[in-house]
Scaffold this active site. Structure first.
Site, PDB file in Angstrom:
ATOM      1  N   HIS A 103       0.814  -1.217   0.000  1.00  0.00           N
ATOM      2  CA  HIS A 103       0.000   0.000   0.000  1.00  0.00           C
ATOM      3  C   HIS A 103       0.847   1.268   0.000  1.00  0.00           C
ATOM      4  O   HIS A 103       0.366   2.348  -0.341  1.00  0.00           O
ATOM      5  CB  HIS A 103      -0.995  -0.001   1.167  1.00  0.00           C
ATOM      6  CG  HIS A 103      -0.396   0.248   2.508  1.00  0.00           C
ATOM      7  ND1 HIS A 103      -0.023  -0.756   3.369  1.00  0.00           N
ATOM      8  CD2 HIS A 103      -0.098   1.407   3.155  1.00  0.00           C
ATOM      9  CE1 HIS A 103       0.461  -0.234   4.482  1.00  0.00           C
ATOM     10  NE2 HIS A 103       0.432   1.074   4.375  1.00  0.00           N
ATOM     11  N   ASP A 150       0.180  -7.647   1.456  1.00  0.00           N
ATOM     12  CA  ASP A 150       0.626  -6.252   1.500  1.00  0.00           C
ATOM     13  C   ASP A 150       2.153  -6.195   1.504  1.00  0.00           C
ATOM     14  O   ASP A 150       2.792  -5.947   2.522  1.00  0.00           O
ATOM     15  CB  ASP A 150       0.046  -5.590   2.753  1.00  0.00           C
ATOM     16  CG  ASP A 150       0.250  -4.088   2.772  1.00  0.00           C
ATOM     17  OD1 ASP A 150       0.601  -3.528   1.724  1.00  0.00           O
ATOM     18  OD2 ASP A 150       0.049  -3.487   3.852  1.00  0.00           O
ATOM     19  N   SER A 247       4.186   2.657   7.900  1.00  0.00           N
ATOM     20  CA  SER A 247       3.951   1.635   6.882  1.00  0.00           C
ATOM     21  C   SER A 247       5.218   1.238   6.155  1.00  0.00           C
ATOM     22  O   SER A 247       6.051   2.081   5.813  1.00  0.00           O
ATOM     23  CB  SER A 247       2.966   2.168   5.837  1.00  0.00           C
ATOM     24  OG  SER A 247       1.665   2.175   6.332  1.00  0.00           O
TER      25      SER A 247
END
Length: 302
Positions: A103, A150, A247
């Protein structure tokens, strides 16, 4: 419980007195970057906390990292197709490959990578270079979809220049996939918010260590549809947590005496807040070793 994918505004730099390779440059200060003022304006303006496309954060409740403590951590300064700017973390797994969350690169036009970073304002400066999506250097897992699978790779056409504060982190061995990690302490590092109230990201790289949880603890919060065998769960107790903006960053544990391994990639956490004690969800690196070897050519040991 809603999910919140961790992303972050900001930018940074550091100085390395070694020969500059093609495509790389030394950024003595973030002020040298043409993007710096644009990013700072977005960070320090009146950002609505609930705005869904605001991507910011850091390790909540963490400690200050020392120079060279996390040589594998690389900061990504991303610009998406809408012109929005934010940053993610990533890990050096070889001189030419970075591993991050899928992402982090979704709908990204280009990213500027910063290796050797410790303080995004004061430096010392870092190696930096731009990598564009158009050149095919962003490689997603074939089954990436939101928080599922992911994981993504960034190919660096020219290898990262050598430096004492820059280096790769070891990938798991295939045999490590069967090792029970529950209860082991693991460490994650990144930049970002001090807590759920303050919107400004941390100036200094920070880290925190927490025990790895059984996935069942994350399933009770996020549901089995979002937490799979390809995920790893970490405690978020005592206000120590990843937060918006971490992230793609590395989760590392000593999987055997003296052998530190990249076991996770920061993926998502609870939208309700970073410091409320909810568990944290990572992409489990050991689940993707065949894919990493196939794409990168990095040999994965048995």
């Amino acid at each position: 419980m809603k999910l919140f994918i961790f992303l972050i505004f900001s930018i940074s730099s550091a100085l390395c007195l070694v020969p500059v390779k093609e495509g790389w440059k030394l950024v003595k200060s973030p002020l040298d970057s043409p993007h710096f003022h644009d990013v700072m304006e977005k960070i320090y303006s009146n950002i609505p906390a609930a705005k869904p496309n605001v991507r910011s954060g850091r390790i909540a409740g963490g400690e200050l990292a020392s120079l060279g403590q996390f040589p594998h951590l690389v900061l990504l300064y991303n610009v998406d197709k809408f012109g929005d700017t934010y940053i993610c973390g990533s890990s050096i797994i070889s001189h030419n490959w970075l591993l991050t969350a899928g992402h982090c690169l979704h709908e990204i036009s280009y990213t500027t990578v910063y290796a050797g970073i410790i303080n995004r304002i004061l430096g010392p400066a870092v190696w930096s270079r731009e990598v564009t999506a158009a050149s095919g250097n962003f490689i997603f897992h074939e089954e990436y979809k939101g928080v599922q699978n992911d994981i993504a790779l960034i190919r660096l056409v020219t290898s990262i220049p050598s430096h004492p504060h820059v280096g790769n982190i070891a990938l798991p061995r295939r045999s490590d996939a069967s090792v029970v990690l529950d209860g082991k302490m693991a460490t994650v590092a990144g930049f970002g918010r001090i807590n759920d109230v303050q919107m400004q990201p941390s100036e200094h790289l920070r880290f925190m260590s927490q025990p790895i949880y059984p996935n069942s603890k994350c399933e009770t919060v996020f549901g089995k549809v979002n937490v799979r065998d390809t995920n790893l769960c970490l405690s978020g107790a005592n206000g120590k947590s990843t937060c918006q903006g971490d992230s793609g960053g590395p989760l590392v544990t000593e999987i055997a005496p003296g052998r530190n391994v990249l076991v996770g990639i920061v993926s998502f956490g609870a939208e309700s807040g970073c410091t409320l004690g909810h568990p944290l969800v990572f992409t489990r690196v050991a689940s993707y070793l065949d894919w990493i070897e196939k794409i990168t050519g990095i040999y994965i040991y048995d």
